[in-house]
Design an enzyme around this catalytic site. Structure first.
Site, PDB file in Angstrom:
ATOM      1  N   ASP A  50      42.296  40.841  47.998  1.00 25.24           N
ATOM      2  CA  ASP A  50      43.129  39.998  47.150  1.00 25.24           C
ATOM      3  C   ASP A  50      42.467  38.626  47.143  1.00 25.24           C
ATOM      4  O   ASP A  50      41.670  38.302  48.031  1.00 25.24           O
ATOM      5  CB  ASP A  50      44.573  39.929  47.664  1.00 25.24           C
ATOM      6  CG  ASP A  50      45.512  39.401  46.579  1.00 25.24           C
ATOM      7  OD1 ASP A  50      45.015  38.829  45.586  1.00 25.24           O
ATOM      8  OD2 ASP A  50      46.741  39.546  46.715  1.00 25.24           O
TER       9      ASP A  50
HETATM   10  C1  BGC Z   1      47.587  38.048  43.627  1.00 22.53           C
HETATM   11  C2  BGC Z   1      46.959  39.267  42.972  1.00 22.53           C
HETATM   12  C3  BGC Z   1      46.111  38.839  41.792  1.00 22.53           C
HETATM   13  C4  BGC Z   1      45.064  37.865  42.271  1.00 22.53           C
HETATM   14  C5  BGC Z   1      44.166  37.351  41.178  1.00 22.53           C
HETATM   15  C6  BGC Z   1      46.549  36.989  43.941  1.00 22.53           C
HETATM   16  O1  BGC Z   1      47.157  35.809  44.358  1.00 22.53           O
HETATM   17  O2  BGC Z   1      48.248  38.426  44.801  1.00 22.53           O
HETATM   18  O3  BGC Z   1      47.956  40.161  42.582  1.00 22.53           O
HETATM   19  O4  BGC Z   1      45.546  39.945  41.173  1.00 22.53           O
HETATM   20  O5  BGC Z   1      45.725  36.733  42.846  1.00 22.53           O
HETATM   21  O6  BGC Z   1      44.850  36.521  40.336  1.00 22.53           O
END
Ligand code: BGC
Length: 685
Positions: free
Chosen positions: A244
């Site tokens: 993530d």
């Molecule tokens: C979120 C993800 C997301 C990623 C990119 C993170 O903060 O938890 O779900 O895909 O950011 O934006």
């Protein structure tokens, strides 16, 4: 950003040869990469991309959010289709629609130059208070799996990679980057794993996003047991793991992530900086085999998405097409749930009504945009029909829309939440389970002057309704239902669409009734959160403890009635590998055409260990005209009756009686039968 590499010299490389099989192309490219090039592929470049390798014609691989439409990013300010929130889509209980959604959103990803969509989000909805409940599908592992598999198949049918997220137990936003989730193996196996396992085994998902949180002491992206051992070796995941965004910030060493099998660190380079990887490699902390493994997984997906193929051989992208808009509308129509409808208040009769008062803070809501700018599910849509606009469109020239309840024949209040931090939003859990005091006041004062007051909720997670619902004759849960929301809601209100949505999550009466909310330890914890409810998440808990929810899992009213009859089972005694075939007839006995979601639950009657009183193991949605009947068939196998035994680390099914419960919701069982299992106890995983 997206370099077009059109160099004829490169075409001589075997990996560029589209007639060669995939694995040979992957191996050929892998064999040509230098160590430094391998290092450079493992970390992100500028938020959404990997680094290109010009020498070999490796373009950068682009990954875009999110679950409800392509997110506006640094370089993409193009308008796109805004699809209904995942909880709305899940309320359709319609896997085909999820497949169509997957195809459509993938076409939009392709059109803006992406290779991977950072979706679907599938964390189990453990609590109504999680800020991202709206982005996830359901509290139930079976429904979760069915829908996710369809979404992934739809996305990948367009040669866009799906990235299922967040693995695993990212069930809250509070302290999400640090919290340690204490969860039992049984709960992981029975509740939290199934959707990821199904994504791998049934949909061959190409990517999985490692979560921010720790699981039993280890961060998601460094969890060798969960990633390498279970996901890859046990389930056979062939795709790649991406962190993530920023999920490696608190992990100590590079080698932990490499040992676990994480391929790509996003978006910044922290642990997978070239220097760090080089050091770890030179010091023998990571081996060449391990490095090749993580790189190979990533480039394999690059091939799958067509990154090395001529553009005319990869599926065409498209954006903002009438087809995509039609899909959003159909999901909204099937996802809206009718919660209460005393004395057939709904649907409204066009011929009997002259004026409607439209009130409430959400009548003008456009939920696509995230006002606080933190959400990865925000979208920049081509247009967005608000609830008020939907009513105006529908009533034009026939019914007067006004703003005073006392003079109107009917009042509709659009209440609920929005995507501001502290409500249905990423990065923070909800501040309150209840509607704001002003909204409750508005509802109660309005119904005093106009008894025909209907409340339409626009929100993405269960809310408390004590203190007002008892006064209101009709309540509709409309969720955040995409760019066609207003039109879909109006269609439901006037009966052009007969609601068929069913709740994918239990609505508790009081927050304290819910399993995750026994104490601060259980939600949201501090640095530690304890999943003390174990496998008893959602309706499993309410059933076990005989607690009446406000609205049960699987619940949703219709304008028509359905009769369930003629239950037949091919055998009442079964053993290992047998298939139980369960058949029944369902008939629309009312006056409206409509759809019913027939739900099949299994109940273990004689068990030596504690099991949920019922578990969903099948469902079918059927569309019927008045007086029309359909014959439905379900199949169950031994594993559908099994539980996970923490001690022997295996699935078991005990000899004895089970009930098969078939109904219209988890608390409205219409047909029942008993079967007896007399086979061996141990099951292979
Ligand atoms: C979120 C993800 C997301 C990623 C990119 C993170 O903060 O938890 O779900 O895909 O950011 O934006």
């Amino acid at each position: 950003m997206r370099e077009e590499i059109r160099d004829n010299n490169l075409m001589q490389y075997p990996f560029m040869n589209i007639n060669m099989n995939l694995e040979s192309r992957v191996d050929d490219l892998l064999g040509r990469l230098t160590l430094e090039e391998k290092f450079s592929l493992c970390s992100g470049r500028q938020q959404w991309y990997t680094s290109p390798i010009k020498r070999l014609g490796v373009k950068s691989f682009a990954m875009f959010d999110g679950p409800h439409g392509v997110r506006p990013g640094a370089r993409i300010e193009k308008r796109v289709t805004y699809f209904p929130s995942a909880i709305c889509r899940a309320s359709t209980w319609n896997p085909e629609l999820s497949y169509e959604f997957g195809m459509a959103i993938a076409q939009e990803v392709r059109e803006v130059g992406g290779n991977m969509l950072l979706a679907p989000g599938v964390n189990i909805q453990r609590s109504s208070m999680c800020g991202r409940t709206f982005e996830y599908q359901t509290e139930d592992p079976y429904l979760n799996s069915k829908l996710a598999v369809s979404v992934i198949r739809g996305i990948q049918s367009q040669r866009i990679a799906a990235c299922i997220k967040h693995y695993i137990c990212n069930n809250q936003e509070t302290n999400r980057k640090k919290v340690n989730v204490n969860v039992s193996e049984r709960a992981l196996r029975e509740i939290y794993f199934p959707v990821f396992k199904a994504a791998v085994e049934k949909a061959d998902v190409w990517s999985i996003m490692g979560s921010y949180n720790k699981i039993n002491g280890i961060y998601g992206c460094a969890h060798k047991e969960l990633l390498n051992n279970i996901l890859m070796e046990e389930w056979g995941f062939k795709g790649f793991v991406v962190s993530d965004w920023g999920a490696t910030d608190f992990i100590k060493t590079t080698e932990e992530c490499v040992h676990a099998g994480m391929s790509l660190e996003m978006p910044r380079t922290v642990l997978y900086k070239r220097k760090k990887l080089r050091e770890a490699y030179n010091q023998g902390m990571i081996t060449e085999v391990e490095l090749n493994n993580i790189v190979k997984r990533l480039i394999r997906v690059m091939f799958l998405t067509g990154l090395f193929d001529p553009e005319d051989l990869v599926p065409l992208g498209s954006r903002n097409t009438p087809e995509h808009q039609d899909i959003t509308k159909r999901i909204a129509e099937e996802g809206i749930v009718l919660l209460k409808n005393m004395k057939n208040t709904l649907p409204l009769d066009f011929n009997k009504i002259k004026s409607i008062a439209v009130l409430g803070p959400n009548m003008n809501i456009k939920p696509s945009a995230d006002p606080d700018g933190t959400s990865s599910s925000s979208v920049y849509p081509l247009y967005e029909v608000t609830p008020l606009e939907g009513m105006i469109n529908r009533c034009k020239g026939r019914i007067v829309i006004e703003n005073s309840a006392s003079n109107a024949d009917v009042t509709i209040i659009f209440a609920g939440l929005n995507h501001k931090l502290g409500m249905d939003a990423e990065d923070q859990d909800k501040d309150s389970f209840d509607l704001s005091e002003e909204q409750v006041k508005l509802i109660n004062q309005t119904v005093e002057v106009n008894e025909n007051t209907i409340v339409v909720l626009i929100n993405g997670s269960p809310i408390g309704m004590n203190g007002w619902i008892e006064n209101i004759p009709a309540v509709v849960e409309a969720w955040y239902s995409g760019m066609e929301a207003g039109n879909a809601i109006a269609d439901v209100i006037f009966g052009d669409i007969n609601p068929s949505g069913k709740l994918p999550i239990t609505f508790p009466q009081n927050l304290s009734d819910s399993p995750a909310h026994k104490s601060r330890r259980t939600f949201p914890g501090n640095d530690e959160v304890h999943y003390e409810e174990e496998i008893f998440v959602g309706y499993r808990y309410f059933d076990k403890n005989n607690i009446n929810p406000l609205f049960p899992f699987g619940f949703g009213l219709s304008y028509t009635k359905f009769e369930y009859k003629n239950l037949k089972i091919n055998k009442t005694k079964f053993s290992r590998k047998d298939i139980l075939v369960i058949e029944l007839d369902i008939m629309n006995t009312g006056t409206y055409a409509g759809a019913e979601v027939v739900q099949l639950y299994v109940q273990d009657i004689e068990s030596s260990i504690e099991r949920p009183p019922k578990e969903l193991k099948g469902f079918k949605k059927t569309f019927l005209k008045p007086n029309e009947a359909s014959h439905l068939k379900f199949k169950l196998r031994d594993i559908d009756f099994a539980y996970y035994d923490d001690k022997s680390h295996s699935w078991k099914i005990e000899k004895g009686y089970f009930n098969l419960l078939i109904g219209s919701s988890s608390r409205d069982i219409r047909l029942e039968a008993q079967v007896n299992y007399n086979g061996p106890t141990e099951l292979v995983n």
